[in-house]
Every structure is written in C-alpha cells, then in structure tokens.
Scaffold this motif. Structure first.
Motif, short mmCIF file in Angstrom:
data_model
loop_
_atom_site.label_atom_id
_atom_site.label_comp_id
_atom_site.label_asym_id
_atom_site.label_seq_id
_atom_site.Cartn_x
_atom_site.Cartn_y
_atom_site.Cartn_z
N ALA A 1 20.30 -36.75 3.14
CA ALA A 1 19.29 -35.70 3.19
C ALA A 1 19.29 -34.90 1.90
N GLN A 2 18.15 -34.29 1.63
CA GLN A 2 17.98 -33.42 0.48
C GLN A 2 17.60 -32.04 1.02
N TYR A 3 18.31 -31.00 0.56
CA TYR A 3 18.04 -29.63 1.00
C TYR A 3 17.54 -28.83 -0.20
N LEU A 4 16.36 -28.26 -0.08
CA LEU A 4 15.75 -27.48 -1.15
C LEU A 4 15.57 -26.04 -0.70
N ALA A 5 15.76 -25.10 -1.61
CA ALA A 5 15.57 -23.69 -1.27
C ALA A 5 14.94 -22.95 -2.44
N TYR A 6 14.06 -22.00 -2.10
CA TYR A 6 13.38 -21.17 -3.09
C TYR A 6 13.26 -19.78 -2.50
N SER A 7 13.44 -18.77 -3.31
CA SER A 7 13.19 -17.40 -2.85
C SER A 7 12.64 -16.58 -4.00
N GLU A 8 11.83 -15.62 -3.62
CA GLU A 8 11.18 -14.75 -4.60
C GLU A 8 11.17 -13.33 -4.06
N ALA A 9 11.75 -12.41 -4.78
CA ALA A 9 11.76 -11.01 -4.36
C ALA A 9 10.41 -10.36 -4.66
N PHE B 1 10.24 -1.91 0.15
CA PHE B 1 10.83 -2.76 1.17
C PHE B 1 12.05 -3.48 0.61
N ILE B 2 13.22 -3.16 1.12
CA ILE B 2 14.47 -3.75 0.64
C ILE B 2 14.52 -5.24 0.97
N ASP B 3 14.10 -5.63 2.16
CA ASP B 3 14.22 -7.02 2.60
C ASP B 3 12.92 -7.82 2.41
N ASP B 4 12.06 -7.39 1.54
CA ASP B 4 10.78 -8.07 1.35
C ASP B 4 10.95 -9.24 0.38
N VAL B 5 11.52 -10.34 0.90
CA VAL B 5 11.76 -11.53 0.10
C VAL B 5 11.04 -12.70 0.75
N PHE B 6 10.25 -13.42 -0.03
CA PHE B 6 9.58 -14.62 0.45
C PHE B 6 10.49 -15.80 0.15
N ALA B 7 10.72 -16.66 1.13
CA ALA B 7 11.63 -17.78 0.94
C ALA B 7 11.04 -19.05 1.55
N VAL B 8 11.43 -20.19 0.99
CA VAL B 8 11.04 -21.50 1.48
C VAL B 8 12.30 -22.36 1.53
N HIS B 9 12.53 -23.03 2.66
CA HIS B 9 13.63 -23.99 2.79
C HIS B 9 13.04 -25.30 3.27
N VAL B 10 13.50 -26.41 2.71
CA VAL B 10 12.99 -27.74 3.06
C VAL B 10 14.18 -28.69 3.21
N VAL B 11 14.13 -29.53 4.24
CA VAL B 11 15.08 -30.62 4.39
C VAL B 11 14.28 -31.91 4.49
N SER C 1 10.45 -34.75 6.97
CA SER C 1 10.58 -33.49 6.25
C SER C 1 10.38 -32.35 7.22
N LEU C 2 11.22 -31.35 7.11
CA LEU C 2 11.10 -30.15 7.93
C LEU C 2 11.19 -28.96 6.99
N SER C 3 10.28 -28.01 7.13
CA SER C 3 10.28 -26.86 6.23
C SER C 3 9.98 -25.59 7.00
N VAL C 4 10.37 -24.49 6.37
CA VAL C 4 10.07 -23.17 6.91
C VAL C 4 9.80 -22.25 5.72
N ALA C 5 8.86 -21.35 5.88
CA ALA C 5 8.53 -20.38 4.83
C ALA C 5 8.25 -19.04 5.50
N GLY C 6 8.67 -17.98 4.86
CA GLY C 6 8.42 -16.67 5.42
C GLY C 6 9.19 -15.59 4.69
N LYS C 7 9.08 -14.38 5.22
CA LYS C 7 9.71 -13.23 4.57
C LYS C 7 11.16 -13.06 4.98
N ASP C 8 11.56 -13.48 6.17
CA ASP C 8 12.94 -13.26 6.61
C ASP C 8 13.41 -14.49 7.38
#
Length: 76
Positions: free
Chosen positions: A18-26, A32-42, A54-61
């Motif tokens: 498997a390949q695990y990818l991650a991205y985040s952007e503040a 907003f302290i926790d206002d981070v957009f993130a993407v994770h993909v497997v 492929s399974l992915s999720v994207a969101g702020k938290d």
C-alpha cells in the motif's frame, strides 16, 4: 488529486502493498487555531482481484481518523 504531498510512505496493509499519502495546509485565518485542511489517501493493489483500490478523506479536522485501520477492516 494534484497535491504536493507532505508524506508518501510505502506500507503493508492486510497483506497488500500500500501507499499512504498525506497533505495538510494551515489556514491563514489566525482566528481559528485548528483550521487546517488535510487530505489522506491510501492506495493498494489486490492481486487476487487484479484491481487497484483507493480510499481518501479530506476535511478540516481528520486527525482522529486513521485510514490504515479502515483499510485493514475492509480487507477482512
């Protein structure tokens, strides 16, 4: 998905390569302290099925969501 990935790791999940990818952007909004957009993909290849999945999720938290656990449960 055309992100400049912060993390690109190879792993074995449920006996599959498997390949695990991650991205985040503040956010630039300092209100907003926790206002981070993130993407994770497997991504993984199932030789028995002859298919790539492929399974992915994207969101702020999404820090509490562990896609690796979700993928392993899907493979049972």
């Amino acid at each position: 998905m055309y992100y400049e990935w912060d993390s690109d790791e190879k792993e074995t999940l449920g006996g599959h390569d498997a390949q695990y990818l991650a991205y985040s952007e503040a956010s630039e909004d300092t209100e907003f302290i926790d206002d981070v957009f993130a993407v994770h993909v497997v991504n993984w290849y199932d030789e028995a099925e002859g298919a790539t999945h492929s399974l992915s999720v994207a969101g702020k938290d999404i820090n509490g969501l562990d896609l690796e656990v979700v993928v392993e449960n899907m493979m049972k």
